[in-house]
Design an enzyme around this catalytic site. Sequence first.
Site, short mmCIF file in Angstrom:
data_model
loop_
_atom_site.label_atom_id
_atom_site.label_comp_id
_atom_site.label_asym_id
_atom_site.label_seq_id
_atom_site.Cartn_x
_atom_site.Cartn_y
_atom_site.Cartn_z
N ASP A 36 0.84 -1.20 0.00
CA ASP A 36 0.00 0.00 0.00
C ASP A 36 0.88 1.25 0.00
OD1 ASP A 36 -2.31 1.48 -0.01
OD2 ASP A 36 -2.75 1.21 2.13
N ASN B 166 1.62 3.34 -2.84
CA ASN B 166 2.31 3.77 -4.07
C ASN B 166 1.83 5.15 -4.52
OD1 ASN B 166 3.51 1.27 -4.17
ND2 ASN B 166 2.19 0.46 -5.79
N GLY B 167 0.49 5.32 -4.51
CA GLY B 167 -0.11 6.57 -4.99
C GLY B 167 0.32 7.76 -4.15
N HIS C 92 3.43 3.23 -8.84
CA HIS C 92 3.25 1.80 -9.13
C HIS C 92 4.51 1.21 -9.78
CE1 HIS C 92 -0.76 2.03 -7.73
NE2 HIS C 92 -1.27 2.65 -8.77
N THR D 261 -10.20 -7.09 -5.84
CA THR D 261 -11.44 -7.07 -6.63
C THR D 261 -12.04 -5.66 -6.62
OG1 THR D 261 -12.54 -7.88 -4.62
CG2 THR D 261 -12.08 -9.51 -6.32
N LEU E 37 11.57 -20.63 -2.71
CA LEU E 37 10.64 -19.60 -2.22
C LEU E 37 9.32 -19.78 -2.97
CD1 LEU E 37 9.94 -16.89 -0.75
CD2 LEU E 37 10.97 -15.68 -2.68
C1 FPP Z 1 -1.37 0.23 -3.48
O1 FPP Z 1 -1.00 1.55 -3.56
C2 FPP Z 1 -0.94 -0.48 -4.62
C3 FPP Z 1 -1.72 -1.02 -5.60
C4 FPP Z 1 -3.17 -0.97 -5.70
C5 FPP Z 1 -1.11 -1.71 -6.69
C6 FPP Z 1 0.06 -2.51 -6.29
C7 FPP Z 1 0.87 -2.69 -7.42
C8 FPP Z 1 2.19 -2.78 -7.39
C9 FPP Z 1 3.06 -2.72 -6.23
C10 FPP Z 1 2.81 -2.92 -8.67
C11 FPP Z 1 3.52 -4.17 -8.83
C12 FPP Z 1 2.79 -5.39 -8.63
C13 FPP Z 1 2.88 -6.39 -9.46
C14 FPP Z 1 2.36 -7.71 -9.12
C15 FPP Z 1 3.50 -6.22 -10.77
P1 FPP Z 1 -2.14 2.61 -3.69
O2 FPP Z 1 -2.28 2.99 -5.11
O3 FPP Z 1 -3.38 2.06 -3.05
O4 FPP Z 1 -1.55 3.77 -2.87
P2 FPP Z 1 -2.36 4.88 -2.09
O5 FPP Z 1 -3.09 4.17 -0.99
O6 FPP Z 1 -1.29 5.78 -1.59
O7 FPP Z 1 -3.27 5.53 -3.07
#
Ligand code: FPP
Length: 235
Positions: A12, A14-15, A29, A58, A123
């Site tokens: 969690d 990334n955004g 991401h 989902t 793993l």
């Molecule tokens: C949560 O951050 C992340 C996601 C919904 C996507 C996760 C994806 C990756 C880490 C990319 C790589 C994964 C694979 C399997 C290639 P968020 O967008 O919810 O962050 P926020 O809560 O700050 O908005």
Amino acid sequence: MNVPNHIAIILDGNGRWAKKRGMPRSYGHVKGCANLETICDVMKDLGVKYLTVYAFSTENWKRSKEEIDGLMKLFRNYLKKCISISDRNKMRVKIIGDITAFDKDIQDSIIKLEEHSSQYDELHFQIALNYGARDEMVRGVRRMLEDCRTGKLNPEDMDEKCFSGYLDTAGIPDPDLMIRTSGEQRLSNFLLWQLAYTEFYFTPVAWPDFDKEELIRIIEKYNERDRRYGGVKEE
Ligand code: FPP
């Protein structure tokens, strides 16, 4: 240091990580994806046997088209690259979740990766894609009812072990430690059945910044916790 056999992670933040740097969410991401590769190497080096990550729920389909398109592009590239990561780490990869919602080429890449990596067992790496625990249970119950209808399963034989066998995680031991990055303290429909006795750890560190040092700090905390059989403290 006693290393947990199975670590589950909710990826969690990334955004928010990208926004803080004045960058689009997609950049977060991309960084998160690169970090996943690094952390797989770290887990392997530490001797963790099972790693399960929540990458796409989902519920995540509700995000903007632009973000979903970016994520699908990322998954496409990653699933191909993951073949060499699996070779490097002798890592068996399994996707959990309902993959029928993805485009055919993504489903094909998933099957290819799972087949290619099925020779490895150093793993075990589970990636949750289009995963929701309630959806997993409903899909499992449907299959179970079908087996009852066709006589493959006697309803009297249903118990916890049998039920576990109908989940996407069949054959995989339950997680010992669950980590959620970026400060939120929710399960968000992740492994609701499998986390019944798991230790939880919530870190404020956003996923793209989550590193080996933070992981070791968390494992040390996990070691300090009073962990008895089944997670239930005896009086
Ligand atoms: C949560 O951050 C992340 C996601 C919904 C996507 C996760 C994806 C990756 C880490 C990319 C790589 C994964 C694979 C399997 C290639 P968020 O967008 O919810 O962050 P926020 O809560 O700050 O908005």
